[in-house]
Design a protein around this motif. Sequence first.
Motif, short mmCIF file in Angstrom:
data_model
loop_
_atom_site.label_atom_id
_atom_site.label_comp_id
_atom_site.label_asym_id
_atom_site.label_seq_id
_atom_site.Cartn_x
_atom_site.Cartn_y
_atom_site.Cartn_z
N THR A 17 1.13 20.71 -14.14
CA THR A 17 -0.25 20.50 -14.11
C THR A 17 -0.21 19.05 -15.06
N THR A 18 -1.41 18.52 -15.22
CA THR A 18 -1.46 17.30 -16.02
C THR A 18 -2.83 17.51 -16.87
N ASN A 19 -2.83 17.14 -18.18
CA ASN A 19 -3.76 17.18 -19.06
C ASN A 19 -4.84 15.79 -18.75
N THR A 20 -5.78 15.83 -17.72
CA THR A 20 -6.23 14.73 -17.00
C THR A 20 -7.36 13.93 -18.19
N GLU A 21 -7.48 14.75 -19.55
CA GLU A 21 -8.26 13.98 -20.47
C GLU A 21 -7.36 12.86 -21.26
N THR A 22 -6.17 13.45 -21.59
CA THR A 22 -5.34 12.72 -22.45
C THR A 22 -4.41 11.69 -21.55
N PHE A 23 -4.07 12.31 -20.43
CA PHE A 23 -3.26 11.55 -19.53
C PHE A 23 -3.77 11.39 -18.11
N PRO A 24 -4.89 10.47 -18.03
CA PRO A 24 -5.96 10.59 -16.88
C PRO A 24 -5.17 10.11 -15.76
N ASP A 25 -4.07 9.18 -15.55
CA ASP A 25 -3.55 8.91 -14.53
C ASP A 25 -2.01 8.76 -14.55
N LEU A 26 -1.25 9.91 -14.54
CA LEU A 26 0.00 9.80 -15.07
C LEU A 26 0.68 8.98 -13.79
N PRO A 27 0.71 8.94 -12.58
CA PRO A 27 1.47 7.92 -11.63
C PRO A 27 1.40 6.56 -12.09
N ALA A 28 -0.05 6.18 -12.51
CA ALA A 28 -0.14 4.68 -13.11
C ALA A 28 0.74 4.50 -14.39
N LEU A 29 0.72 5.58 -15.10
CA LEU A 29 1.32 5.23 -16.40
C LEU A 29 2.90 5.18 -16.20
N THR A 30 3.53 5.98 -15.32
CA THR A 30 4.87 5.89 -15.09
C THR A 30 5.18 4.50 -14.50
N SER A 31 4.37 4.28 -13.43
CA SER A 31 4.44 2.83 -12.74
C SER A 31 4.49 1.78 -13.79
N GLU A 32 3.58 1.71 -14.68
CA GLU A 32 3.39 0.85 -15.71
C GLU A 32 4.86 0.81 -16.56
N LEU A 33 5.26 1.92 -16.97
CA LEU A 33 6.60 1.90 -17.76
C LEU A 33 7.68 1.46 -17.12
N ARG A 34 7.76 1.78 -15.65
CA ARG A 34 8.82 1.37 -14.99
C ARG A 34 8.90 -0.05 -14.95
N ALA A 35 7.96 -0.78 -14.60
CA ALA A 35 7.80 -2.08 -14.75
C ALA A 35 8.10 -2.82 -16.11
N ALA A 36 7.95 -2.24 -17.14
CA ALA A 36 8.50 -2.46 -18.41
C ALA A 36 10.13 -2.20 -18.78
N GLY A 37 10.63 -1.91 -17.63
CA GLY A 37 11.89 -1.48 -17.82
C GLY A 37 12.38 0.03 -18.42
N PHE A 38 11.28 0.85 -18.27
CA PHE A 38 11.37 2.19 -18.82
C PHE A 38 11.28 3.32 -17.78
N ARG A 39 12.27 4.34 -17.61
CA ARG A 39 12.17 5.41 -16.95
C ARG A 39 11.30 6.39 -17.48
N SER A 40 10.67 7.27 -16.76
CA SER A 40 9.87 8.39 -17.37
C SER A 40 10.46 9.95 -17.01
N VAL A 41 10.58 10.71 -17.90
CA VAL A 41 11.04 12.08 -17.90
C VAL A 41 9.93 12.87 -18.41
N ALA A 42 9.33 13.81 -17.59
CA ALA A 42 8.38 14.70 -18.08
C ALA A 42 9.02 16.17 -18.05
N ILE A 43 8.96 16.83 -19.02
CA ILE A 43 9.73 18.29 -19.15
C ILE A 43 8.98 19.21 -18.38
N LEU A 44 9.65 19.96 -18.01
CA LEU A 44 9.25 21.52 -17.44
C LEU A 44 9.86 22.48 -18.15
#
Length: 308
Positions: free
Chosen positions: A242-269
């Motif tokens: 699940t995603t907290n849509t209030e504090t992380f309203p667009d998680l795919p967009a965030l990960t794409s933005e980080l990737r463009a800046a040279g960061f990979r994203s890891v979301a724990i489970l």
Amino acid sequence: MSAPGRALACEAFAVTLEGAARVTRFAMVDGTPAPARSGFALPRVPAATARAEPGGRAPECTEREGTFAARLVFPPGTSLYGAGEHAGPLELGARALRFWNTDAFEYDDTRDALYQSHPFVLALLPDGTAEGWVADSVRRGSLACGSGPGGERAFTVAFEAEPFDLYRLEGAHPRAVLGALAALIGRMPMPPLWALGYHQCRWSYLSAEEVRTLAAEFRRRGIPCDALWLDIDYMDRFRVFTTNTETFPDLPALTSELRAAGFRSVAILDPGIAVESELAAEGLAQGCFVADATGAPAVGKVWPGPCH
């Protein structure tokens, strides 16, 4: 330091592994001889080519009140390493450890169990040669290391409920033993290059904006960083998938933005599905969850509360 309990026979078989040092399988015999036991600890049961020739170190096997044990003795000056993830010195000394995975929050070097169990001991002998000992069991177990009155080193590995197999890996150097261990239990695939870089991970970043600020600071300060980790606060009520849509309203967009800046994203489970959730109902219908001794789905407390 004699091992108490009912003595068990232990049959020895030569094992052939491609490119590996000399490997011997020791099978405990409790009543009738048993073929190689297929446990979860090994990806496959190695073929035993023949009875092993006499010689070399062999375990003393016993059973007491439903616990099966194997004891090994080594000459003075032997160093013992291994036993997987645990705190404290590398050399095991007189440690007593448990093979029982534990969520060990705020542990110290006296804790006898952490997050992973690896029933493997590497013995570095006084002449520089080495032996590795692998116990193939997924039962609750223990390892007790110590020294005898003459300075000899010894360890006892024990597991509940059923006999287990041991594998002796011999080599002229610890490197050869570790190569045999990899051949026995399987090799991991090569990780991607970014996985070997610096990863920033903490508990926790509370919003997408905080993550963006963090990423910008790494780049502004010229600190190399290849990945940013998101802990449980990106989730809705700490529930996995699940995603907290209030504090992380667009998680795919965030990960794409980080990737463009040279960061990979890891979301724990976390390995827990909230009991009061649609996902739990789906898992129960498919029989996906670990069962307790009665056969009912096991329930434990994780961050969302009671979980399967």
